[in-house]
Write a protein that holds these residues in place. Structure first.
Motif, PDB file in Angstrom:
ATOM      1  N   LEU A  24       3.755  -8.732  -4.053  1.00 47.11           N
ATOM      2  CA  LEU A  24       2.523  -9.504  -4.180  1.00 47.11           C
ATOM      3  C   LEU A  24       1.434  -8.996  -3.243  1.00 47.11           C
ATOM      4  O   LEU A  24       0.339  -9.545  -3.201  1.00 47.11           O
ATOM      5  N   THR A  25       1.727  -7.938  -2.488  1.00 46.00           N
ATOM      6  CA  THR A  25       0.732  -7.391  -1.561  1.00 46.00           C
ATOM      7  C   THR A  25       0.413  -5.931  -1.842  1.00 46.00           C
ATOM      8  O   THR A  25      -0.433  -5.345  -1.161  1.00 46.00           O
ATOM      9  N   GLU A  26       1.093  -5.330  -2.824  1.00 43.79           N
ATOM     10  CA  GLU A  26       0.860  -3.915  -3.124  1.00 43.79           C
ATOM     11  C   GLU A  26       0.202  -3.714  -4.481  1.00 43.79           C
ATOM     12  O   GLU A  26       0.194  -2.631  -5.033  1.00 43.79           O
ATOM     13  N   SER A  27      -0.388  -4.786  -5.009  1.00 44.40           N
ATOM     14  CA  SER A  27      -1.046  -4.713  -6.308  1.00 44.40           C
ATOM     15  C   SER A  27      -2.322  -3.881  -6.233  1.00 44.40           C
ATOM     16  O   SER A  27      -3.012  -3.849  -5.202  1.00 44.40           O
ATOM     17  N   LEU A  28      -2.642  -3.237  -7.332  1.00 43.02           N
ATOM     18  CA  LEU A  28      -3.927  -2.547  -7.476  1.00 43.02           C
ATOM     19  C   LEU A  28      -5.080  -3.497  -7.180  1.00 43.02           C
ATOM     20  O   LEU A  28      -6.129  -3.095  -6.674  1.00 43.02           O
ATOM     21  N   LEU A  29      -4.875  -4.785  -7.473  1.00 43.27           N
ATOM     22  CA  LEU A  29      -5.916  -5.790  -7.289  1.00 43.27           C
ATOM     23  C   LEU A  29      -6.101  -6.191  -5.829  1.00 43.27           C
ATOM     24  O   LEU A  29      -7.054  -6.881  -5.492  1.00 43.27           O
ATOM     25  N   ASP A  30      -5.169  -5.766  -4.960  1.00 51.27           N
ATOM     26  CA  ASP A  30      -5.198  -6.179  -3.560  1.00 51.27           C
ATOM     27  C   ASP A  30      -5.452  -5.040  -2.586  1.00 51.27           C
ATOM     28  O   ASP A  30      -5.481  -5.254  -1.379  1.00 51.27           O
ATOM     29  N   LYS A  31      -5.605  -3.817  -3.099  1.00 52.64           N
ATOM     30  CA  LYS A  31      -5.757  -2.653  -2.222  1.00 52.64           C
ATOM     31  C   LYS A  31      -7.229  -2.376  -1.931  1.00 52.64           C
ATOM     32  O   LYS A  31      -8.109  -2.619  -2.762  1.00 52.64           O
ATOM     33  N   ALA A  73     -10.195   0.529  -0.496  1.00 54.62           N
ATOM     34  CA  ALA A  73     -10.621   1.914  -0.236  1.00 54.62           C
ATOM     35  C   ALA A  73      -9.663   2.951  -0.803  1.00 54.62           C
ATOM     36  O   ALA A  73      -9.415   2.985  -2.005  1.00 54.62           O
ATOM     37  N   GLU A  74      -9.122   3.823   0.086  1.00 54.81           N
ATOM     38  CA  GLU A  74      -8.337   4.966  -0.360  1.00 54.81           C
ATOM     39  C   GLU A  74      -7.076   4.546  -1.122  1.00 54.81           C
ATOM     40  O   GLU A  74      -6.682   5.195  -2.100  1.00 54.81           O
ATOM     41  N   ASP A  75      -6.411   3.472  -0.662  1.00 54.63           N
ATOM     42  CA  ASP A  75      -5.205   3.025  -1.351  1.00 54.63           C
ATOM     43  C   ASP A  75      -5.521   2.575  -2.773  1.00 54.63           C
ATOM     44  O   ASP A  75      -4.784   2.867  -3.713  1.00 54.63           O
ATOM     45  N   HIS A  76      -6.638   1.847  -2.918  1.00 56.55           N
ATOM     46  CA  HIS A  76      -7.024   1.413  -4.262  1.00 56.55           C
ATOM     47  C   HIS A  76      -7.356   2.616  -5.146  1.00 56.55           C
ATOM     48  O   HIS A  76      -6.925   2.691  -6.295  1.00 56.55           O
ATOM     49  N   THR A  77      -8.112   3.552  -4.603  1.00 56.70           N
ATOM     50  CA  THR A  77      -8.503   4.738  -5.372  1.00 56.70           C
ATOM     51  C   THR A  77      -7.273   5.534  -5.799  1.00 56.70           C
ATOM     52  O   THR A  77      -7.189   6.011  -6.938  1.00 56.70           O
ATOM     53  N   ARG A  78      -6.306   5.657  -4.899  1.00 56.40           N
ATOM     54  CA  ARG A  78      -5.076   6.394  -5.207  1.00 56.40           C
ATOM     55  C   ARG A  78      -4.333   5.766  -6.385  1.00 56.40           C
ATOM     56  O   ARG A  78      -3.950   6.450  -7.335  1.00 56.40           O
ATOM     57  N   LEU A  79      -4.148   4.443  -6.342  1.00 59.40           N
ATOM     58  CA  LEU A  79      -3.437   3.767  -7.417  1.00 59.40           C
ATOM     59  C   LEU A  79      -4.252   3.761  -8.712  1.00 59.40           C
ATOM     60  O   LEU A  79      -3.707   3.967  -9.801  1.00 59.40           O
ATOM     61  N   ARG A  80      -5.539   3.548  -8.588  1.00 55.60           N
ATOM     62  CA  ARG A  80      -6.377   3.470  -9.783  1.00 55.60           C
ATOM     63  C   ARG A  80      -6.411   4.808 -10.521  1.00 55.60           C
ATOM     64  O   ARG A  80      -6.402   4.843 -11.755  1.00 55.60           O
ATOM     65  N   GLY A 115       5.699  11.595  -4.335  1.00 55.83           N
ATOM     66  CA  GLY A 115       6.024  10.392  -3.582  1.00 55.83           C
ATOM     67  C   GLY A 115       4.841   9.605  -3.070  1.00 55.83           C
ATOM     68  O   GLY A 115       5.008   8.682  -2.263  1.00 55.83           O
ATOM     69  N   ARG A 116       3.627   9.938  -3.496  1.00 54.39           N
ATOM     70  CA  ARG A 116       2.452   9.196  -3.022  1.00 54.39           C
ATOM     71  C   ARG A 116       2.415   7.781  -3.590  1.00 54.39           C
ATOM     72  O   ARG A 116       1.740   6.907  -3.051  1.00 54.39           O
ATOM     73  N   LEU A 117       3.128   7.551  -4.666  1.00 55.49           N
ATOM     74  CA  LEU A 117       3.256   6.213  -5.247  1.00 55.49           C
ATOM     75  C   LEU A 117       4.682   5.740  -5.006  1.00 55.49           C
ATOM     76  O   LEU A 117       5.636   6.355  -5.478  1.00 55.49           O
ATOM     77  N   SER A 118       4.840   4.677  -4.231  1.00 51.52           N
ATOM     78  CA  SER A 118       6.181   4.179  -3.931  1.00 51.52           C
ATOM     79  C   SER A 118       6.761   3.458  -5.138  1.00 51.52           C
ATOM     80  O   SER A 118       6.037   3.050  -6.055  1.00 51.52           O
ATOM     81  N   GLU A 119       8.077   3.283  -5.136  1.00 49.24           N
ATOM     82  CA  GLU A 119       8.725   2.585  -6.247  1.00 49.24           C
ATOM     83  C   GLU A 119       8.252   1.139  -6.326  1.00 49.24           C
ATOM     84  O   GLU A 119       8.029   0.608  -7.414  1.00 49.24           O
ATOM     85  N   SER A 120       8.071   0.490  -5.173  1.00 49.20           N
ATOM     86  CA  SER A 120       7.598  -0.900  -5.202  1.00 49.20           C
ATOM     87  C   SER A 120       6.171  -0.977  -5.731  1.00 49.20           C
ATOM     88  O   SER A 120       5.809  -1.919  -6.445  1.00 49.20           O
TER      89      SER A 120
END
Length: 422
Positions: free
Chosen positions: A98-105, A107-114, A240-245
């Motif tokens: 509930l804390t690693e969502s694309l909706l909760d990241k 700057a860089e973390d959001h851009t990476r997932l998006r 590995g830049r995207l974790s399994e969780s």
């Protein structure tokens, strides 16, 4: 550090109240009349400041001085999201999902997932979905007469507004048709979180995580061309830049966010049209107004009334007041979308309002870095769903004495039922 509950105060607007959930607009207009901001209790019971003017909402949503994660506010002893979730009874092993969502990241973390999702959630893929969206819509509409009672009355929420977007997003992601009902059950438990019953959230989230683990394992054994297969390949090939969780969280975020908001866009939109028969008739005579009509549905009655709380990383002066460093600010989307300085006669539902206008005057899909990734798909479903419903049942009407039943999920505008006569 655990969150400290706010001191009881009469001036706090309780965003968890049934009154705000049923009709937030009287509260929003009182805040606007009082200067555009007001202190409030957020849905996690912590205090924040509401901002309702379009200019302030866009700044909170789009300015990098506001962040979603309080850990990104330097020097402030602010409770983390994990602290808050744990205090609400969420199991420690589930908090991360509930804390690693694309909706909760931020700057860089959001851009990476998006970027990883955008690589597979392309405009081309969405456009290729349109014939499938039309087939799903036609199939649901063909069943409505058989689901109606003796008076020709049927509830559009369970029989049309929900099944359409969940079928579409499950097709896109790669969730089998036979699993859609269980995903709907998980979604209901997650979106209707009751702080008094954290066990319901824990059971839904735990079941969902294990189910997604199984789906990922199957894609690694037998690769597929669906979105889930593409995400697995992107994760495994990305060093590995995207974790399994994070991958698991991405999957359930896409499925739940991909159908909940669209279901209520359809429900709220059809209700608005039926409340304004002249608008229904105009759209029936001119389907070319559908794109404009969907934008007006988003402005007038979009699902999200408030956005996720943001934290100021430094003092920020907004039109309606100062947000101090570390303070929580809530952008009221429903307030911006009815701001009279942007939308003439904002309480009037007018499907021609956006016709021929480039871009979006509303913030129904958000603004800035977190602008809705699935906006094009949601617009497509709105146009196909509403247009086909009108074509199939041009004389559709509300039922006297059987009022639609509003939902009670804080921060959203939704209906639990929408009885109509075919």
């Amino acid at each position: 550090m655990p969150p400290t509950p706010p001191t009881a105060r009469d001036d706090l607007i309780d965003l968890r109240s049934p009154e705000f959930a049923a009709d937030p607009f009287p509260v929003i207009e009182r805040v606007r009349a009082a200067g555009g901001s007001a202190p409030a209790l957020f849905v996690d019971t912590m205090e924040a400041v509401l901002f309702v003017e379009d200019e302030d909402v866009r700044t909170i949503l789009g300015d990098r001085r506001f962040v979603l994660d309080p850990a990104n506010v330097r020097g402030e002893a602010t409770a983390t999201r994990s602290d808050v979730l744990s205090s609400l009874g969420i199991r420690p092993d589930l908090v991360t999902y509930l804390t690693e969502s694309l909706l909760d990241k931020d700057a860089e973390d959001h851009t990476r997932l998006r970027k990883l999702v955008s690589r597979t959630f392309t405009v081309r893929r969405v456009n290729e979905m349109r014939p499938r969206v039309q087939r799903i819509t036609d199939d649901l509409l063909s069943r409505l007469p058989d689901l109606a009672d003796a008076d020709g009355v049927v509830d559009l929420m369970p029989h049309f507004a929900y099944p359409l977007p969940i079928a579409v997003i499950c097709d896109l992601v790669g969730v089998p048709a036979e699993e859609r009902d269980v995903w709907r059950s998980w979604s209901d438990r997650l979106s209707g979180f009751d702080p008094a019953r954290p066990d319901l959230m824990n059971s839904a989230l735990g079941e969902m995580v294990e189910h997604i683990r199984g789906m990922l394992a199957a894609r690694r054994t037998e690769p597929t061309d669906d979105l889930l297969g593409a995400l697995v390949r992107a994760r495994d090939e990305d060093g590995g830049r995207l974790s399994e969780s994070e991958l698991i969280t991405l999957v359930f975020t896409l499925v739940i966010a991909g159908h909940e908001t669209t279901a209520h866009l359809l429900g709220n939109g059809v209700r608005a049209l039926l409340d304004h028969p002249a608008q229904w008739g105009m759209l029936r005579e001119d389907p070319g107004l559908l794109p404009s009509a969907v934008h007006e549905m988003l402005r007038y009655g979009g699902t999200a009334v408030i956005a996720k709380a943001r934290y100021a990383v430094e003092d920020v002066e907004l039109r309606a007041g100062l947000v101090a460093a570390g303070q929580r600010a809530i952008a009221v989307i429903g307030g911006a979308n009815r701001d009279p300085s942007v939308h003439a006669d904002p309480g009037r539902f007018d499907i021609t309002r956006h016709h021929g206008r480039p871009g979006e005057a509303h913030v129904g899909f958000g603004h800035g870095l977190h602008y809705c990734l699935g906006a094009a798909l949601a617009r497509q479903e709105g146009e196909v769903g509403v247009g086909s419903l009108i074509a199939a049942h041009p004389n559709l009407s509300l039922v006297p004495g059987r009022e639609p039943r509003p939902g009670r999920v804080p921060g959203t505008l939704r209906m639990d039922s929408l009885p109509v006569r075919l």
